[in-house]
Enzyme design. Structure first.
Site, PDB file in Angstrom:
ATOM      1  CG  ASN A   9      -1.762   1.204   1.359  1.00 37.80           C
ATOM      2  OD1 ASN A   9      -1.879   1.983   0.404  1.00 37.80           O
ATOM      3  ND2 ASN A   9      -2.371   1.397   2.522  1.00 37.80           N
ATOM      4  CE  LYS A  11       0.092   3.340   4.821  1.00 36.82           C
ATOM      5  NZ  LYS A  11      -0.148   3.477   6.230  1.00 36.82           N
ATOM      6  CG  HIS A  98      -6.044   1.610   4.805  1.00 36.71           C
ATOM      7  ND1 HIS A  98      -5.663   2.521   5.763  1.00 36.71           N
ATOM      8  CD2 HIS A  98      -4.997   0.761   4.642  1.00 36.71           C
ATOM      9  CE1 HIS A  98      -4.422   2.236   6.164  1.00 36.71           C
ATOM     10  NE2 HIS A  98      -3.992   1.179   5.494  1.00 36.71           N
ATOM     11  CD  GLU A 100      -3.244   5.220   6.673  1.00 34.08           C
ATOM     12  OE1 GLU A 100      -3.168   5.357   5.442  1.00 34.08           O
ATOM     13  OE2 GLU A 100      -2.335   4.712   7.358  1.00 34.08           O
ATOM     14  CD  GLU A 170      -3.923  -2.889   6.895  1.00 35.19           C
ATOM     15  OE1 GLU A 170      -2.775  -3.065   6.498  1.00 35.19           O
ATOM     16  OE2 GLU A 170      -4.558  -1.851   6.672  1.00 35.19           O
ATOM     17  N   GLY A 176       1.833   1.742  10.729  1.00 36.49           N
ATOM     18  CA  GLY A 176       2.745   2.879  10.657  1.00 36.49           C
ATOM     19  C   GLY A 176       3.382   3.246  11.980  1.00 36.49           C
ATOM     20  CB  SER A 216       4.732  -2.245  11.914  1.00 40.39           C
ATOM     21  OG  SER A 216       4.239  -0.935  12.164  1.00 40.39           O
TER      22      SER A 216
HETATM   23  C1  PEP Z   1      -1.006  -0.130   5.837  1.00 44.26           C
HETATM   24  O1  PEP Z   1      -1.034   1.047   5.539  1.00 44.26           O
HETATM   25  O2  PEP Z   1      -1.897  -0.871   5.424  1.00 44.26           O
HETATM   26  C2  PEP Z   1       0.082  -0.622   6.683  1.00 44.26           C
HETATM   27  C3  PEP Z   1       0.032  -1.837   7.142  1.00 44.26           C
HETATM   28  O3  PEP Z   1       1.115   0.273   6.923  1.00 44.26           O
HETATM   29  P1  PEP Z   1       2.517  -0.064   7.664  1.00 44.26           P
HETATM   30  O4  PEP Z   1       3.055  -1.345   7.055  1.00 44.26           O
HETATM   31  O5  PEP Z   1       3.390   1.109   7.369  1.00 44.26           O
HETATM   32  O6  PEP Z   1       2.220  -0.263   9.101  1.00 44.26           O
END
Ligand code: PEP
Length: 253
Positions: A9, A11, A98, A100, A170, A176, A216
């Site tokens: 992703n 973003k 997602h 976000e 997630e 993040g 992460s």
């Molecule tokens: C994500 O944005 O779906 C995500 C898992 O980000 P990160 O790997 O940076 O935690």
């Protein structure tokens, strides 16, 4: 056999030329290094989708995905992107829900239910995101919370439709932040998601659904997570912006 999927992703990162360069690096490395049974998906900003699709077109196990679509087919929705537009770029997948988007754009479970259905009707594969906040986990309500997200956004689907959906678990507290769910925490939730899907859609459908972990994930922790029995892949944010890290995660099964 469930599909192994490593989805990146991006973003809101990378200019167009940077995105094309990253996609072509990933495509070259995937060709040389990644087993053909691991599917790589590049979830790019919308304006990157057409050129990225063209860069990856000769690598069978690399696909492109949008990061969102509208629940409307077309019309006066300034700034939104339709399922047909995404398909017309060559992309095959779309991330939906997602955290976000849920947080900053107030996307609701009901709205996501419409988007999932529209994506499937159009032939796009949804990567449906679910996951709890730290507060919800600490209250012990995380399993109920995620089950409710599944119920409100997916239970209107037929078993056949559901068999085409990819789920990404997630936990918001791991996205993040550099804090990863432990492999036990991930396995517990993935198993519970699969059990909830089996209750609604039958064991055969639930057994075939790929459930990705996101939060992460990086080369150093990917293997421990990806070798859990119900963790079928990863949705990777930060580490997907470097081709080397993304490919090393894909080699961690
Ligand atoms: C994500 O944005 O779906 C995500 C898992 O980000 P990160 O790997 O940076 O935690």
């Amino acid at each position: 056999m469930r599909k192994k999927i490593i989805a990146g992703n991006w973003k809101m990162n990378k200019t167009l030329s940077e995105g094309i360069a990253l996609a072509s690096e990933v495509a070259n490395m995937a060709n040389d290094e990644v087993s053909s049974d691991v599917n790589l998906i590049l979830c790019t900003p919308a304006i990157h989708l057409a050129p990225v699709s063209s860069v990856i077109k000769d690598v069978a196990n690399v696909s492109a995905a949008a990061q969102n679509i509208s629940e409307h087919e077309s019309g006066a929705y300034t700034g939104d992107i339709s399922a047909d537009m995404v398909l017309s770029t060559g992309a095959k997948y779309v991330i939906l829900g997602h955290s976000e988007r849920r947080e900053y754009h107030n996307e609701t479970n009901a709205q996501l239910a419409d988007r999932v259905k529209l994506a499937l009707d159009k032939g796009l594969t949804p990567i449906f995101c679910c996951g709890e906040s730290l507060e919800t986990r600490e209250s012990g309500e995380h399993v109920n919370f995620v089950n409710n997200q599944l119920k409100e956004s997916l239970h209107h689907l037929s078993a056949e439709e559901m068999s085409k959906v990819v789920i990404a678990y997630e936990p918001i507290w791991a996205i993040g932040t550099g804090v990863t769910a432990s492999s036990d925490q991930a396995q517990e939730m993935h198993k519970s998601i699969r059990t909830a899907l089996a209750d609604q859609f039958g064991a055969e459908v639930a057994d075939g659904i790929s459930i990705l972990y996101g939060g992460s994930m990086k080369p150093a922790n990917a293997q421990e997570l990806l070798t859990q029995p119900d963790v079928d892949g990863g949705l990777i944010g930060g580490a997907s912006l470097k081709a080397r890290d993304f490919i090393d995660i894909a080699k961690s099964y």
